[in-house]
Write a protein that holds these residues in place. Sequence first.
Motif, PDB file in Angstrom:
ATOM      1  N   PRO A  78       0.794  -1.235   0.000  1.00 34.13           N
ATOM      2  CA  PRO A  78       0.000   0.000   0.000  1.00 34.13           C
ATOM      3  C   PRO A  78       0.821   1.276   0.000  1.00 34.13           C
ATOM      4  CG  PRO A  78       0.035  -0.961   2.194  1.00 34.13           C
ATOM      5  CD  PRO A  78       0.711  -1.955   1.282  1.00 34.13           C
ATOM      6  N   THR A  79       2.149   1.196   0.122  1.00 34.20           N
ATOM      7  CA  THR A  79       2.975   2.388   0.196  1.00 34.20           C
ATOM      8  C   THR A  79       3.551   2.785  -1.156  1.00 34.20           C
ATOM      9  OG1 THR A  79       3.588   1.809   2.464  1.00 34.20           O
ATOM     10  CG2 THR A  79       4.940   3.456   1.362  1.00 34.20           C
ATOM     11  N   LEU A  80       4.074   1.810  -1.909  1.00 36.77           N
ATOM     12  CA  LEU A  80       4.770   2.101  -3.161  1.00 36.77           C
ATOM     13  C   LEU A  80       3.990   1.663  -4.396  1.00 36.77           C
ATOM     14  CD1 LEU A  80       8.369   1.018  -2.117  1.00 36.77           C
ATOM     15  CD2 LEU A  80       7.391   3.309  -2.112  1.00 36.77           C
ATOM     16  N   ASP A  81       2.760   1.213  -4.237  1.00 34.78           N
ATOM     17  CA  ASP A  81       1.951   0.685  -5.346  1.00 34.78           C
ATOM     18  C   ASP A  81       2.524  -0.648  -5.832  1.00 34.78           C
ATOM     19  OD1 ASP A  81       0.244   2.835  -5.149  1.00 34.78           O
ATOM     20  OD2 ASP A  81       1.222   3.990  -6.723  1.00 34.78           O
ATOM     21  N   ASN A  82       2.394  -0.923  -7.128  1.00 39.80           N
ATOM     22  CA  ASN A  82       2.770  -2.230  -7.672  1.00 39.80           C
ATOM     23  C   ASN A  82       4.018  -2.115  -8.533  1.00 39.80           C
ATOM     24  OD1 ASN A  82       0.319  -3.068  -6.517  1.00 39.80           O
ATOM     25  ND2 ASN A  82      -0.783  -2.596  -8.413  1.00 39.80           N
ATOM     26  N   GLY A  83       4.761  -3.206  -8.617  1.00 34.84           N
ATOM     27  CA  GLY A  83       5.966  -3.178  -9.420  1.00 34.84           C
ATOM     28  C   GLY A  83       6.662  -4.516  -9.422  1.00 34.84           C
ATOM     29  N   LEU A  84       7.962  -4.466  -9.662  1.00 40.50           N
ATOM     30  CA  LEU A  84       8.755  -5.681  -9.769  1.00 40.50           C
ATOM     31  C   LEU A  84      10.074  -5.489  -9.046  1.00 40.50           C
ATOM     32  CD1 LEU A  84       8.938  -8.527 -11.145  1.00 40.50           C
ATOM     33  CD2 LEU A  84      10.206  -7.376 -12.988  1.00 40.50           C
ATOM     34  N   ALA A  85      10.458  -6.490  -8.269  1.00 43.49           N
ATOM     35  CA  ALA A  85      11.766  -6.513  -7.615  1.00 43.49           C
ATOM     36  C   ALA A  85      12.556  -7.683  -8.162  1.00 43.49           C
ATOM     37  CB  ALA A  85      11.597  -6.642  -6.096  1.00 43.49           C
ATOM     38  N   GLY A  86      13.870  -7.578  -8.076  1.00 46.49           N
ATOM     39  CA  GLY A  86      14.698  -8.656  -8.588  1.00 46.49           C
ATOM     40  C   GLY A  86      16.022  -8.753  -7.866  1.00 46.49           C
ATOM     41  N   VAL A  87      16.587  -9.954  -7.888  1.00 45.14           N
ATOM     42  CA  VAL A  87      17.863 -10.230  -7.250  1.00 45.14           C
ATOM     43  C   VAL A  87      18.706 -11.077  -8.189  1.00 45.14           C
ATOM     44  CG1 VAL A  87      19.032 -11.381  -5.333  1.00 45.14           C
ATOM     45  CG2 VAL A  87      16.875 -10.195  -4.936  1.00 45.14           C
ATOM     46  N   VAL A  88      19.983 -10.741  -8.331  1.00 48.49           N
ATOM     47  CA  VAL A  88      20.933 -11.610  -8.998  1.00 48.49           C
ATOM     48  C   VAL A  88      22.154 -11.701  -8.088  1.00 48.49           C
ATOM     49  CG1 VAL A  88      21.922  -9.698 -10.347  1.00 48.49           C
ATOM     50  CG2 VAL A  88      22.274 -12.056 -11.080  1.00 48.49           C
ATOM     51  N   GLY A  89      22.603 -12.907  -7.835  1.00 46.86           N
ATOM     52  CA  GLY A  89      23.692 -13.060  -6.882  1.00 46.86           C
ATOM     53  C   GLY A  89      24.440 -14.362  -7.034  1.00 46.86           C
ATOM     54  N   TYR A  90      25.450 -14.506  -6.212  1.00 44.38           N
ATOM     55  CA  TYR A  90      26.275 -15.714  -6.208  1.00 44.38           C
ATOM     56  C   TYR A  90      26.473 -16.136  -4.763  1.00 44.38           C
ATOM     57  CZ  TYR A  90      30.165 -18.889  -7.243  1.00 44.38           C
ATOM     58  OH  TYR A  90      30.965 -19.994  -7.364  1.00 44.38           O
ATOM     59  N   LEU A  91      26.098 -17.381  -4.448  1.00 44.41           N
ATOM     60  CA  LEU A  91      26.268 -17.960  -3.121  1.00 44.41           C
ATOM     61  C   LEU A  91      27.479 -18.886  -3.135  1.00 44.41           C
ATOM     62  CD1 LEU A  91      22.590 -19.005  -2.309  1.00 44.41           C
ATOM     63  CD2 LEU A  91      23.762 -16.930  -1.599  1.00 44.41           C
ATOM     64  N   TYR A  92      28.319 -18.761  -2.127  1.00 45.78           N
ATOM     65  CA  TYR A  92      29.524 -19.583  -2.106  1.00 45.78           C
ATOM     66  C   TYR A  92      30.061 -19.670  -0.684  1.00 45.78           C
ATOM     67  CZ  TYR A  92      31.528 -14.892  -1.960  1.00 45.78           C
ATOM     68  OH  TYR A  92      31.803 -13.598  -1.611  1.00 45.78           O
ATOM     69  N   ARG A  93      30.848 -20.708  -0.438  1.00 44.47           N
ATOM     70  CA  ARG A  93      31.534 -20.851   0.833  1.00 44.47           C
ATOM     71  C   ARG A  93      32.991 -20.465   0.659  1.00 44.47           C
ATOM     72  NH1 ARG A  93      27.736 -25.135   1.181  1.00 44.47           N
ATOM     73  NH2 ARG A  93      26.430 -24.897   3.035  1.00 44.47           N
ATOM     74  N   VAL A  94      33.483 -19.586   1.537  1.00 45.03           N
ATOM     75  CA  VAL A  94      34.879 -19.177   1.469  1.00 45.03           C
ATOM     76  C   VAL A  94      35.781 -20.390   1.616  1.00 45.03           C
ATOM     77  CG1 VAL A  94      36.658 -17.751   2.555  1.00 45.03           C
ATOM     78  CG2 VAL A  94      34.314 -16.880   2.329  1.00 45.03           C
ATOM     79  N   ASP A  95      35.413 -21.277   2.531  1.00 40.73           N
ATOM     80  CA  ASP A  95      36.119 -22.552   2.715  1.00 40.73           C
ATOM     81  C   ASP A  95      35.228 -23.650   2.148  1.00 40.73           C
ATOM     82  OD1 ASP A  95      37.364 -24.853   3.492  1.00 40.73           O
ATOM     83  OD2 ASP A  95      37.387 -24.396   5.649  1.00 40.73           O
ATOM     84  N   ARG A  96      35.588 -24.175   0.980  1.00 38.27           N
ATOM     85  CA  ARG A  96      34.713 -25.131   0.311  1.00 38.27           C
ATOM     86  C   ARG A  96      34.592 -26.454   1.056  1.00 38.27           C
ATOM     87  NH1 ARG A  96      37.007 -26.188  -5.463  1.00 38.27           N
ATOM     88  NH2 ARG A  96      37.459 -23.952  -5.305  1.00 38.27           N
ATOM     89  N   SER A 125      28.281 -10.212   1.813  1.00 40.11           N
ATOM     90  CA  SER A 125      28.302 -10.780   3.164  1.00 40.11           C
ATOM     91  C   SER A 125      29.314 -11.912   3.200  1.00 40.11           C
ATOM     92  CB  SER A 125      26.915 -11.292   3.570  1.00 40.11           C
ATOM     93  OG  SER A 125      26.588 -12.461   2.841  1.00 40.11           O
ATOM     94  N   LEU A 126      29.995 -12.026   4.331  1.00 40.41           N
ATOM     95  CA  LEU A 126      31.025 -13.055   4.507  1.00 40.41           C
ATOM     96  C   LEU A 126      30.790 -13.786   5.813  1.00 40.41           C
ATOM     97  CD1 LEU A 126      34.187 -11.005   3.458  1.00 40.41           C
ATOM     98  CD2 LEU A 126      33.100 -12.849   2.135  1.00 40.41           C
ATOM     99  N   HIS A 127      30.940 -15.109   5.786  1.00 37.71           N
ATOM    100  CA  HIS A 127      30.887 -15.951   6.973  1.00 37.71           C
ATOM    101  C   HIS A 127      32.239 -16.646   7.078  1.00 37.71           C
ATOM    102  CE1 HIS A 127      26.495 -15.468   7.352  1.00 37.71           C
ATOM    103  NE2 HIS A 127      26.568 -15.356   6.035  1.00 37.71           N
ATOM    104  N   LEU A 128      32.988 -16.297   8.103  1.00 36.48           N
ATOM    105  CA  LEU A 128      34.377 -16.708   8.191  1.00 36.48           C
ATOM    106  C   LEU A 128      34.624 -17.572   9.424  1.00 36.48           C
ATOM    107  CD1 LEU A 128      35.870 -13.176   7.414  1.00 36.48           C
ATOM    108  CD2 LEU A 128      35.465 -15.041   5.780  1.00 36.48           C
ATOM    109  N   ALA A 129      35.658 -18.432   9.338  1.00 38.39           N
ATOM    110  CA  ALA A 129      36.079 -19.268  10.458  1.00 38.39           C
ATOM    111  C   ALA A 129      34.921 -20.077  11.023  1.00 38.39           C
ATOM    112  CB  ALA A 129      36.733 -18.428  11.558  1.00 38.39           C
ATOM    113  N   ARG A 134      31.015 -12.755  11.178  1.00 41.83           N
ATOM    114  CA  ARG A 134      30.135 -12.360  10.084  1.00 41.83           C
ATOM    115  C   ARG A 134      30.418 -10.909   9.723  1.00 41.83           C
ATOM    116  NH1 ARG A 134      24.175 -14.670  11.979  1.00 41.83           N
ATOM    117  NH2 ARG A 134      24.751 -16.884  12.070  1.00 41.83           N
ATOM    118  N   VAL A 135      30.574 -10.651   8.426  1.00 43.74           N
ATOM    119  CA  VAL A 135      30.825  -9.297   7.932  1.00 43.74           C
ATOM    120  C   VAL A 135      29.782  -8.982   6.867  1.00 43.74           C
ATOM    121  CG1 VAL A 135      32.465  -7.744   6.814  1.00 43.74           C
ATOM    122  CG2 VAL A 135      33.293  -9.519   8.378  1.00 43.74           C
TER     123      VAL A 135
END
Length: 397
Positions: A78-96, A125-129, A134-135
């Motif tokens: 009800p605030t911004l009316d109607n539209g479209l949102a989208g995400v493109v990304g890459y998920l990965y583990r720093v330590d495989r 975002s990073l998840h380390l050790a 978390r960063v």
Amino acid sequence: MVAVVTIGLAVSLSDRVSAQSATATPTSQLSPYGLVTVDPTQVSGAASAEQAAPAAVNPQPSAKRGEFVFAPLPVVNPTLDNGLAGVVGYLYRVDRTDLTTAPSATALAGFKTSNGSWAGAVLQSLHLAHDRFRVLAIGGYGDINYPFYGIGHAAGDAGVSLELNQVGPAGLIEGLVRMHPRWYVGARYQILRMSVSTDAIPLPNGPTLPSLDGRLRTAALGPRVEFDSRDSTFYPTSGWQLQGIGSFYGKTIGGQRDYQVYQVWTNHYQAVGTRHVFAWHVGACGAAGSVPFYDLCLLGKSQDLRGYTVGQYRDRAMVAGQGEWRSNIWWRFGAVAFVGAGEVADSFGSLTWNNVLPGGGAGVRFVLAERNHVNLRVDYAWGQSSRALYVGVLEAF
């Protein structure tokens, strides 16, 4: 409001791929829908990172280092009316070789709606050790059009608004350290530069744009604490989630004004049989000092109270809560019913039962990803003198 949408959208992305503690059971590949955000107006300002949520899924070991994600979804609110949102990304583990920590993420997110609003953000975002550290870093820009009703309960009740345009960049960086298997403690720094204007002629007895807030740079540094024992990020059936954020804005850290914003909320989930879940949410917000109107406490975010335009009711103090009954009905279809209440005032001491705003409604669900139970959400809600339709991915809280 630009901060609301830009940083709120990107923070949701990061929070949906956060992990539980290193003591959790081995995790599996996250569904591509795991990066999909909910209503981009749900975060109450750059002062907050609401709905931070560690992932709780059961992935299988994979030789792949990561996976690409692309997820479009409709925006209906009800605030911004109607539209479209989208995400493109890459998920990965720093330590495989680490199969107990949910992935780090690099992502781009954005949306555009029929009232001319748009925003975009980049996230890392990073998840380390083994998730001990978390960063999170986010940068974004937005050009948002939205109604401003004024400040206080009476202004919201009057229902007279002024159309505002808010433009500017925002940035955020955060670090968390695991202090206990389910507890994280850390700090966040955020900075934004807002330009707010209007071409509308104010109506008699209607709101006016606060002149001191028309062009402003704000910066905040403050602590954050998080507890999470939920069994899933996407569709919890048991456990608790607790968040606490303190944002101290000041000139000494890059801003132009001194004020503070405090937020705390908790969610609880309880399975009832094998097909039903009862969930409830309680949250509170307080603001002190020379607070710009767009960083005041707001009612209308989906996790707090549905059925109202976000920001129609805003002030220096807010409390809200709602309960929701969730049922899996047949095949991938489900349904929910919810009821809640909330109130804003100029201080917590001024909160009374006389100004409590009720809200409630019902919705349908369709499971997009069965393994992680990721739902498409369609809710119809009503408030005291308002109605609202919401379409998104993931539950309201």
